[in-house]
Scaffold this active site. Structure first.
Site, short mmCIF file in Angstrom:
data_model
loop_
_atom_site.label_atom_id
_atom_site.label_comp_id
_atom_site.label_asym_id
_atom_site.label_seq_id
_atom_site.Cartn_x
_atom_site.Cartn_y
_atom_site.Cartn_z
N GLY A 167 -24.69 -49.17 -108.91
CA GLY A 167 -23.28 -49.64 -108.87
C GLY A 167 -23.17 -51.24 -108.47
N MET B 110 -22.85 -54.04 -109.99
CA MET B 110 -21.74 -54.76 -110.71
C MET B 110 -20.59 -54.53 -109.91
SD MET B 110 -23.29 -57.07 -112.28
CE MET B 110 -21.81 -57.66 -113.31
N GLY B 111 -20.30 -53.51 -109.16
CA GLY B 111 -19.18 -53.13 -108.70
C GLY B 111 -18.60 -54.01 -107.40
N ARG B 112 -17.53 -53.86 -106.91
CA ARG B 112 -17.10 -54.56 -105.99
C ARG B 112 -17.81 -54.55 -104.29
NH1 ARG B 112 -12.79 -52.22 -108.36
NH2 ARG B 112 -13.05 -50.44 -107.28
N THR C 195 -20.68 -44.08 -101.50
CA THR C 195 -19.63 -43.51 -102.39
C THR C 195 -19.06 -42.09 -101.57
OG1 THR C 195 -21.08 -44.25 -104.36
CG2 THR C 195 -19.37 -42.50 -104.77
N HIS D 25 -5.56 -48.09 -99.85
CA HIS D 25 -6.77 -48.81 -100.57
C HIS D 25 -5.92 -49.59 -101.85
CE1 HIS D 25 -9.38 -46.41 -97.94
NE2 HIS D 25 -10.31 -47.16 -98.24
N HIS D 26 -6.97 -50.31 -102.48
CA HIS D 26 -6.71 -50.90 -103.79
C HIS D 26 -6.50 -49.83 -104.82
CE1 HIS D 26 -10.90 -49.71 -104.96
NE2 HIS D 26 -11.34 -50.17 -103.58
N LYS E 81 -9.40 -47.33 -106.40
CA LYS E 81 -9.94 -46.47 -105.83
C LYS E 81 -9.70 -44.92 -106.57
CE LYS E 81 -11.21 -44.62 -101.22
NZ LYS E 81 -12.52 -44.47 -101.37
N GLY F 127 -12.69 -40.94 -98.08
CA GLY F 127 -13.78 -40.04 -97.30
C GLY F 127 -13.46 -40.41 -95.62
N THR F 128 -13.22 -41.61 -95.54
CA THR F 128 -12.94 -42.29 -94.18
C THR F 128 -11.69 -41.67 -93.41
OG1 THR F 128 -13.90 -44.38 -94.81
CG2 THR F 128 -12.53 -44.41 -92.60
#
Length: 282
Positions: free
Chosen positions: A14, A16-18, A116, A171-172, A175, A181-182
């Site tokens: 991942g 290239m992801g945030r 993840t 969240h944004h 997602k 999960g948190t």
């Protein structure tokens, strides 16, 4: 140079992801780590230098969409003496890949550090047994923020004194999983202190389905918000006669997670089992 002083080989899925791009930058900025692989499914960028793609300059590490091939290459860093000092995979991809990526990484002898979310309780149990059998340090971390760990500990302590509680996570809007999960991990820690919450005094009726959020077996209610402009935010609210007690944590930049990510990478190779949650590493 002794193995204890050598940089830790790390590959990032991942990339290239945030979150993944932040991990690549953090790895590159520390002499304690060496980036040995960058994985992402952006086919149009495959084969390009990940450093150039992220504005870091050339790193001689090229983006690949071949997850298993990258693991195979990284597994060449697995020591032949049986010690757990091999490569580490940091995974921030998609919930549908989390279980498979973790299991495959263990099979190749590469220590997985999975950020993840979306792994189920049954999958977690299976992965724990698989890691035990392989005697390989592995980590599934719903949240890498030290501040969030402190919130979870405070929430668990408060649960002994409050019978009513609800959790809200925000969240944004990119997602994929809800609740986060948190949030689920926070609920689990709270439920370790009390098994029943929110006994009803009235027969509730939702005029719009889902208005009251999702209810766990314990009675804890979880609510999810998805909006552009948000990063990651969580609130735990307890209620009792004449008072409420609220705990909140706000992440305003993903750089807040990097100290936790780097700490887990450093420590996971000293484990010979799967650990779930940052509090098990701190």
């Amino acid at each position: 140079m002794s193995s204890a002083n050598q940089s830790i080989p790390v590959l990032v899925a991942g990339a290239m992801g945030r979150m993944g791009s932040e991990v690549v930058k953090a790895i590159n900025s520390s002499k304690d780590f060496q980036l040995v692989g960058a994985i992402d499914n952006q086919k149009d960028k495959e084969g390009q230098d990940i450093g150039s793609l992220l504005g870091l300059g050339e790193l001689d590490v090229f983006l690949s969409s071949d997850f298993e091939g990258s693991l195979c290459a990284a597994s060449q860093n697995v020591p032949k003496d049986g010690s757990n000092n091999g490569a580490v995979l940091v995974d921030f991809t998609h919930p549908k890949f989390a279980y498979k990526h973790t299991r495959t990484s263990i099979a190749y002898g590469v220590h997985p550090v999975i950020g993840t979310t979306g792994i189920t309780a049954d999958q977690l149990d299976d992965l724990s047994k698989f890691a035990d059998k392989a005697s390989l340090g592995s980590a599934i971390i719903p949240n890498f923020s030290v501040g969030m760990v402190l919130l979870q500990q405070a929430a668990a302590a408060a649960a002994r004194f409050y019978e009513f509680a609800e959790l809200t996570e925000m969240h944004h809007n990119k997602k994929a999983d809800a609740p986060s999960g948190t949030c689920i991990k926070t609920a689990e820690l709270i439920e370790e202190q009390r098994s029943n919450f929110n006994r009803s005094f009235v027969e509730e009726e939702e005029s719009i389905k889902g208005s009251r959020g999702g209810s766990r077996a314990s009675g804890l209610r979880l609510h999810s918000v998805r909006l552009p402009g948000l990063v990651a935010h969580q609130q735990v609210m307890f209620g009792s006669n004449g008072e409420t007690y609220e705990l909140s944590h706000n992440t305003i930049d993903r750089s807040a997670y990097m100290p936790g990510v780097l700490l887990v990478i450093k420590k996971i190779r000293s484990f010979n089992k799967l650990v779930y949650g940052l509090e098990k590493i701190l």
